[in-house]
Write a protein that holds these residues in place. Sequence first.
Motif, PDB file in Angstrom:
ATOM      1  N   MET A   1     -18.643 -32.915 -30.567  1.00  0.00           N
ATOM      2  CA  MET A   1     -19.241 -33.009 -29.717  1.00  0.00           C
ATOM      3  C   MET A   1     -20.442 -34.130 -29.737  1.00  0.00           C
ATOM      4  O   MET A   1     -20.725 -35.102 -28.933  1.00  0.00           O
ATOM      5  N   LEU A   2     -21.093 -34.091 -30.759  1.00  0.00           N
ATOM      6  CA  LEU A   2     -22.256 -34.796 -31.232  1.00  0.00           C
ATOM      7  C   LEU A   2     -21.830 -36.407 -31.086  1.00  0.00           C
ATOM      8  O   LEU A   2     -22.487 -37.231 -30.622  1.00  0.00           O
ATOM      9  N   VAL A   3     -20.682 -36.585 -31.780  1.00  0.00           N
ATOM     10  CA  VAL A   3     -20.024 -37.971 -31.787  1.00  0.00           C
ATOM     11  C   VAL A   3     -19.681 -38.464 -30.554  1.00  0.00           C
ATOM     12  O   VAL A   3     -20.005 -39.601 -30.145  1.00  0.00           O
ATOM     13  N   LEU A   4     -19.160 -37.624 -29.651  1.00  0.00           N
ATOM     14  CA  LEU A   4     -18.936 -38.057 -28.345  1.00  0.00           C
ATOM     15  C   LEU A   4     -20.192 -38.474 -27.679  1.00  0.00           C
ATOM     16  O   LEU A   4     -20.416 -39.653 -26.772  1.00  0.00           O
ATOM     17  N   GLN A   5     -20.999 -37.862 -27.779  1.00  0.00           N
ATOM     18  CA  GLN A   5     -22.544 -38.058 -27.081  1.00  0.00           C
ATOM     19  C   GLN A   5     -23.100 -39.390 -27.430  1.00  0.00           C
ATOM     20  O   GLN A   5     -23.308 -40.088 -26.710  1.00  0.00           O
ATOM     21  N   TYR A   6     -22.798 -39.650 -28.802  1.00  0.00           N
ATOM     22  CA  TYR A   6     -23.294 -40.945 -29.547  1.00  0.00           C
ATOM     23  C   TYR A   6     -22.444 -42.053 -28.758  1.00  0.00           C
ATOM     24  O   TYR A   6     -23.241 -43.206 -28.401  1.00  0.00           O
ATOM     25  N   TYR A   7     -21.257 -41.824 -28.338  1.00  0.00           N
ATOM     26  CA  TYR A   7     -20.577 -42.887 -27.711  1.00  0.00           C
ATOM     27  C   TYR A   7     -20.909 -42.947 -26.156  1.00  0.00           C
ATOM     28  O   TYR A   7     -21.090 -44.124 -25.783  1.00  0.00           O
ATOM     29  N   VAL A   8     -21.365 -41.779 -25.693  1.00  0.00           N
ATOM     30  CA  VAL A   8     -21.570 -41.656 -24.225  1.00  0.00           C
ATOM     31  C   VAL A   8     -22.890 -42.667 -23.993  1.00  0.00           C
ATOM     32  O   VAL A   8     -23.210 -43.401 -23.060  1.00  0.00           O
ATOM     33  N   ILE A   9     -23.981 -42.481 -24.976  1.00  0.00           N
ATOM     34  CA  ILE A   9     -25.329 -43.240 -24.823  1.00  0.00           C
ATOM     35  C   ILE A   9     -25.022 -44.783 -24.887  1.00  0.00           C
ATOM     36  O   ILE A   9     -25.552 -45.445 -24.121  1.00  0.00           O
ATOM     37  N   ARG A  10     -24.243 -45.012 -26.004  1.00  0.00           N
ATOM     38  CA  ARG A  10     -24.020 -46.634 -26.122  1.00  0.00           C
ATOM     39  C   ARG A  10     -23.135 -47.000 -24.893  1.00  0.00           C
ATOM     40  O   ARG A  10     -23.570 -48.320 -24.368  1.00  0.00           O
ATOM     41  N   ALA A  11     -21.967 -46.341 -24.446  1.00  0.00           N
ATOM     42  CA  ALA A  11     -21.439 -46.996 -23.291  1.00  0.00           C
ATOM     43  C   ALA A  11     -21.985 -47.109 -21.947  1.00  0.00           C
ATOM     44  O   ALA A  11     -22.152 -48.063 -21.469  1.00  0.00           O
ATOM     45  N   THR A  12     -23.108 -45.952 -21.775  1.00  0.00           N
ATOM     46  CA  THR A  12     -23.843 -45.881 -20.266  1.00  0.00           C
ATOM     47  C   THR A  12     -24.699 -46.955 -20.466  1.00  0.00           C
ATOM     48  O   THR A  12     -25.109 -47.521 -19.466  1.00  0.00           O
ATOM     49  N   GLY A  13     -25.230 -47.191 -21.549  1.00  0.00           N
ATOM     50  CA  GLY A  13     -26.481 -48.075 -21.724  1.00  0.00           C
ATOM     51  C   GLY A  13     -25.700 -49.641 -21.332  1.00  0.00           C
ATOM     52  O   GLY A  13     -26.471 -50.233 -20.762  1.00  0.00           O
ATOM     53  N   THR A  14     -24.666 -49.775 -22.103  1.00  0.00           N
ATOM     54  CA  THR A  14     -24.031 -51.105 -21.768  1.00  0.00           C
ATOM     55  C   THR A  14     -23.731 -51.399 -20.448  1.00  0.00           C
ATOM     56  O   THR A  14     -23.693 -52.285 -19.732  1.00  0.00           O
ATOM     57  N   MET A  15     -23.137 -50.293 -19.898  1.00  0.00           N
ATOM     58  CA  MET A  15     -22.654 -50.340 -18.242  1.00  0.00           C
ATOM     59  C   MET A  15     -23.884 -50.499 -17.444  1.00  0.00           C
ATOM     60  O   MET A  15     -23.697 -51.150 -16.584  1.00  0.00           O
ATOM     61  N   THR A  16     -24.997 -49.755 -17.906  1.00  0.00           N
ATOM     62  CA  THR A  16     -26.024 -50.082 -16.779  1.00  0.00           C
ATOM     63  C   THR A  16     -26.516 -51.509 -16.944  1.00  0.00           C
ATOM     64  O   THR A  16     -26.822 -52.096 -16.064  1.00  0.00           O
ATOM     65  N   LEU A  17     -26.624 -52.117 -18.235  1.00  0.00           N
ATOM     66  CA  LEU A  17     -27.047 -53.461 -18.233  1.00  0.00           C
ATOM     67  C   LEU A  17     -25.958 -54.338 -17.511  1.00  0.00           C
ATOM     68  O   LEU A  17     -26.602 -55.213 -16.570  1.00  0.00           O
ATOM     69  N   ILE A  18     -24.675 -54.256 -17.571  1.00  0.00           N
ATOM     70  CA  ILE A  18     -23.728 -54.894 -16.984  1.00  0.00           C
ATOM     71  C   ILE A  18     -24.037 -54.827 -15.251  1.00  0.00           C
ATOM     72  O   ILE A  18     -24.001 -55.939 -14.365  1.00  0.00           O
ATOM     73  N   LEU A  19     -24.017 -53.414 -15.072  1.00  0.00           N
ATOM     74  CA  LEU A  19     -24.147 -53.369 -13.142  1.00  0.00           C
ATOM     75  C   LEU A  19     -25.537 -53.840 -12.723  1.00  0.00           C
ATOM     76  O   LEU A  19     -25.620 -54.389 -11.939  1.00  0.00           O
ATOM     77  N   PHE A  20     -26.403 -53.646 -13.766  1.00  0.00           N
ATOM     78  CA  PHE A  20     -27.850 -54.178 -13.312  1.00  0.00           C
ATOM     79  C   PHE A  20     -27.956 -55.574 -13.091  1.00  0.00           C
ATOM     80  O   PHE A  20     -28.512 -56.280 -12.241  1.00  0.00           O
TER      81      PHE A  20
END
Lengths: 77, 178
Positions: free
Chosen positions: B1-20
């Motif tokens: 679970m912890l590893v998944l969360q680590y991916y979620v943080i990175r992926a959503t950060g990158t997506m926020t940058l792209i959408l912003f």
Amino acid sequence: MRSERLIVDMISCSAHGMCAELLPERVSLDDWGYPVIDAAPLDPELVGLARIAVQSCPKLALRLQREPARAPARARR
Amino acid sequence: MLVLQYYVIRATGTMTLILFTATVTLGLLNRSRVATDRWPRFVIDRIHRNASLLAAAFLAVHILSAVTDSFIAIPLTAAFIPLVHTYSTLGISAAAVACDLLLAVLISSLVKGRLGYGSWRAIHWLAYAAWPVALLHGIGNGIDRATPWMILIDLICVGSVLSALALRLLTVPRLEAV
């Protein structure tokens, strides 16, 4: 049920023209890109589209106005 | 679970940058009154609005996944108040500043009708301050910041906003002189 009509504040308007794109049934543009609005009450099927046009106006210059109660009486005459 | 969360943080950060970035670029294009037959004004306006809401959703998940991660252990307050956390103080503070500015922009746009045009526009300008700060947060804190694909994304984002900004600076004074 009272009908609504579309009105524009020409002082606020700066001719973005989005209203004419969204509601060509009631809004056309003059030679300078400013809206010319059909002031007749909106047909019920146009009210939803008119509301989108109002929300989309970049300058908040477009409004929907409830028709005054006495207006229909004058229309019947 | 912890590893998944680590991916979620990175992926959503990158997506926020792209959408912003997409939101800022489309906002600038709309301000320059860019339109074609296939891309009328209202299409660019609608995508600008929807991309901003999508960016806000990704940002919410980004913040929630970061503050609930037990390894990096950032408190929720650090997402909104600068300088409260000692882990990468500058980068996380940049994130908090960008987050606060974007909250102001988002809320003011949701109540634009009640706020009036002048106040709304003054607040909306804060987005221009938030975007570079958010980018710096990514460059400062992003785990993928040094990978070629992330550098490419950063460069495309900077290029996109700068070219739209150049177009705006070239066209808007001409529009307003009329």
